[in-house]
Design an enzyme around this catalytic site. Structure first.
Site, PDB file in Angstrom:
ATOM      1  N   SER A  83      -5.768 -42.479 -29.852  1.00 21.10           N
ATOM      2  CA  SER A  83      -6.363 -43.286 -28.779  1.00 21.10           C
ATOM      3  C   SER A  83      -7.518 -44.090 -29.327  1.00 21.10           C
ATOM      4  CB  SER A  83      -6.879 -42.363 -27.678  1.00 21.10           C
ATOM      5  OG  SER A  83      -7.691 -43.093 -26.788  1.00 21.10           O
ATOM      6  N   TYR A 134     -11.313 -35.251 -24.034  1.00 15.79           N
ATOM      7  CA  TYR A 134     -10.243 -36.137 -24.485  1.00 15.79           C
ATOM      8  C   TYR A 134     -10.623 -36.792 -25.811  1.00 15.79           C
ATOM      9  CZ  TYR A 134      -6.765 -39.919 -24.341  1.00 15.79           C
ATOM     10  OH  TYR A 134      -5.741 -40.779 -24.636  1.00 15.79           O
TER      11      TYR A 134
END
Ligand code: ZN
Length: 663
Positions: free
Chosen positions: A540, A553
């Protein structure tokens, strides 16, 4: 002759021919995968108004089981019959004469056995490679055996490769007979009605079966050798695939039903004594290799060496000075497993396994019932294997797809980026194992692919059992593994002050530990194959540019990036590449972007929820939304050999986020 004027005038093959062909094709003990052929003769008015007889004959390579209108070629019989008075005709002339006789321009190529159908005077003619008939004709005294089993009124034609000469000899032999057995090849029947010809085939096959069965009644069942353990199977399959993929990647098909054959004491004899019918040589080669668990490399080497020796010995007699076709086996028998077939894709591998099952079973039957096999000599086998006319039907049109023969695992494949990546990769010719925790969505995604291209495994990838099943599925279903797309992920929100340990742990479990487990698990498969490999970690933008209230995350994605880099460092030695794709804000079709996540991220940015997507777009340098297909394109680049010189690399698919530039 039966008047079938109506059907032929409309230029459609007679419906009786199609029905009869399908009936024959539906019996796998009669014909397999494009084998055999059928015909019917009928009268038409040609464009000038002349009455002429048309021979409707099966197109070359067409499958009788699924025969339809397009699978038959109409030919003017009066253009073919005069050829009976020729003394010789080579294949090039034969092709030219056949082309001149077709009723319609642009028809498919008619069967190579067309002249046999044309010269036999009966209205309906059928030709099959029935197992039981092939068994009779491959015995040491085939002529006597055939007469004994089927009766004296059945003609016997000594072996010749199909074509003009075989047609001539067959027609002479057919006079006063009710059917023909072609030595080492198959059966020809005829009649004045569909049922007469079909009935003759069924009756003669039945007689042959009874005759063979009576000679097998004393046979003892084959004792089973010990089954290989799942771990041993995995090593064997991966090693085998690695060796067989030296020229181009192959997919394997495991046929456990051939255990009775692979476990015989005389398995080598079954593997080498012959094929049921020469047609099988084109697809599965002249011989089968026997491979044992501990000597995969040595067995294949000696197989290849022997094939090379035979080719060199006979090459000068072959038409057109051919290069050797692959000298490696396309089918192998493995005691403790059964048969393993290799092909450019799962379908081809399965078809080869099915043809091998027939060939091996016929050979074993002949050995058991008649004490020995008499098959084509090596020169005849090579003459068939390198027959330019028949090889044409195996030539595929155009370049193979980029990922043809590749096997890829995609995790998180049920939706969003994972699904788009799987679609992209399958579209490029690969076979994919789809893994996801969402069973209904995964089933729906899997159902959207051709069944032979994908396998699906449902489960939690943080669980070693699931990871094991995913990798084992790739090896058992397709034979090995070339690439892994490590894409499964979860998004845990919350500030560090409020985040629960359970949420923190879950993020690390799925976004980091699960990828570690899969990386570790695929390593021995890739190492045993010896073909390198590609690991693609879908991380990501947050790994480089984290966001507030997205700590679990961002930290777990950073761990995934670091894991990928270590995989690159450790994998280089065995040719395994590891690369990272960093997407951002991919909303379409995503299950990561749950309503809760949208709410939480909108709140973190101080936005109304409905403005979140446009906020991300506006934030990027390019100012356009990111689609799952954009990420799939980056993944496919890393999966393929186009990125062969890149490992440890990062490719951003985030529309341009300066804070997340790779460093
Ligand atoms: Zn044939």
């Amino acid at each position: 002759m039966v008047d079938l004027r109506h059907a032929a005038a409309a230029l459609e093959p007679p419906s009786g021919l199609i029905a009869r062909s399908r009936t024959l094709g539906s019996r796998r003990d009669l014909v397999l995968h494009g084998g055999g052929n059928t015909s019917t003769k009928c009268t038409v008015s040609d464009p000038t108004g002349r009455e002429r007889t048309v021979l409707w004959v099966k197109a070359s390579g067409a499958d009788l089981a699924t025969a339809s209108t397009d699978d038959f070629v109409p030919m003017y019989l009066d253009s073919l019959l005069p050829l009976q008075h020729r003394e010789t005709m080579d294949d090039a002339e034969l092709v030219e004469h056949l082309a001149c006789a077709v009723v319609r321009a642009g028809s498919r190529r008619p069967s190579v056995e067309t002249l046999l159908h044309a010269f036999l005077p009966a209205t309906h003619v059928d030709h099959v490679h029935a197992d039981a008939i092939c068994a009779l004709t491959n015995t040491p005294n085939a002529r006597t055996t055939v007469a004994d089993a089927l009766g004296e009124d059945i003609g016997f034609v000594p072996y010749r490769r199909p074509g003009f000469a075989l047609a001539l000899v067959s027609v002479l032999e057919a006079e006063g007979r009710t059917a023909l057995v072609l030595e080492h090849h198959g059966l020809v029947t005829w009649g004045e009605s569909d049922d007469e010809s079909l009935g003759a085939t069924l009756e003669l096959v039945r007689r042959a079966e009874l005759y063979v069965a009576a000679r097998l009644s004393h046979r003892n069942p084959v004792p089973r050798s010990t089954s290989l353990s799942p771990a041993e199977r995995e090593i064997l399959l991966a090693t085998l695939r690695g060796r067989l993929s030296r020229g181009r990647r192959v997919v394997l098909h495991v046929d456990d039903r051939q255990r009775e054959l692979s476990d015989r004491d005389d398995v080598k004899r079954v593997a080498e004594a012959g094929r049921a019918t020469p047609d099988h040589i084109l697809r599965i080669g002249r011989r089968t290799a026997v491979v044992r668990q501990r000597d995969v490399a040595a067995s294949l080497e000696s197989f290849e060496k022997e094939n090379r020796r035979v080719f060199d010995e006979h090459a000068v007699q072959l038409e057109g000075e051919p290069e050797p076709r692959s000298l490696l086996p396309s089918v192998v028998l493995v005691p403790g497993i059964g048969c393993i077939a290799a092909g450019a894709n799962a379908r081809e591998a399965r078809i080869r396994a099915e043809l091998a099952a027939t060939s091996h079973a016929v050979t074993a039957t002949v050995i058991d019932a008649f004490g020995g096999v008499r098959w084509l000599d090596q020169a005849e086998q090579l003459e068939f294997e390198y027959w330019p006319l028949e090889l044409q039907k195996l030539v595929s049109v155009g370049e193979p797809a980029e990922l043809e023969g590749r096997i890829v695992i995609v995790t998180g494949a049920a939706s969003g980026i994972g699904r788009a990546a799987a679609e992209d990769i399958v579209g490029r010719g690969a076979h994919v194992v789809l893994a996801d925790i969402d069973a209904p969505r995964l089933a729906e995604t899997a159902a959207s692919f051709a069944a032979e291209r994908v396998a699906a495994v449902t489960g939690d990838l943080a669980d070693e059992g699931t990871v094991d099943e995913v990798v084992r599925t790739a090896v058992e279903r397709f034979g090995g593994l070339d690439a892994v797309v490590l894409n499964a992920g979860v998004a845990s929100c919350g500030s560090l002050q409020t985040l629960s340990q359970a949420e923190w742990n879950r993020a690390l479990q799925i976004n980091a530990t699960a990828h570690f487990l899969l990386t570790k698990r695929v390593w021995p498969v890739l190492e045993n194959q010896g073909l390198g490999g590609s690991l693609v970690y879908v991380a990501s933008k947050n790994a480089f540019a984290p966001g507030a209230e997205f700590g679990a995350y961002s930290a777990s994605k950073a761990a995934q990036v670091q894991l990928a880099r270590i995989a690159a460092i450790e994998g280089g030695r065995i040719g395994v590449r590891a690369n990272i794709v960093n997407p951002d804000a991919v909303f379409s079709g995503s299950s990561l972007w749950s309503p809760e996540l949208r709410r939480a991220r909108a709140a973190a940015h101080g936005l109304p929820e409905e403005e979140l997507e446009s906020f991300y777009v506006a934030r990027s340098l390019l100012g356009s939304p990111i689609r799952p297909e954009d990420v799939a394109e980056a993944i496919a680049f890393f999966v393929s050999d186009r990125s062969r010189a890149t490992t440890g690399g990062v490719l951003t698919v985030d529309g341009g986020v300066a804070a997340a530039f790779a460093r």
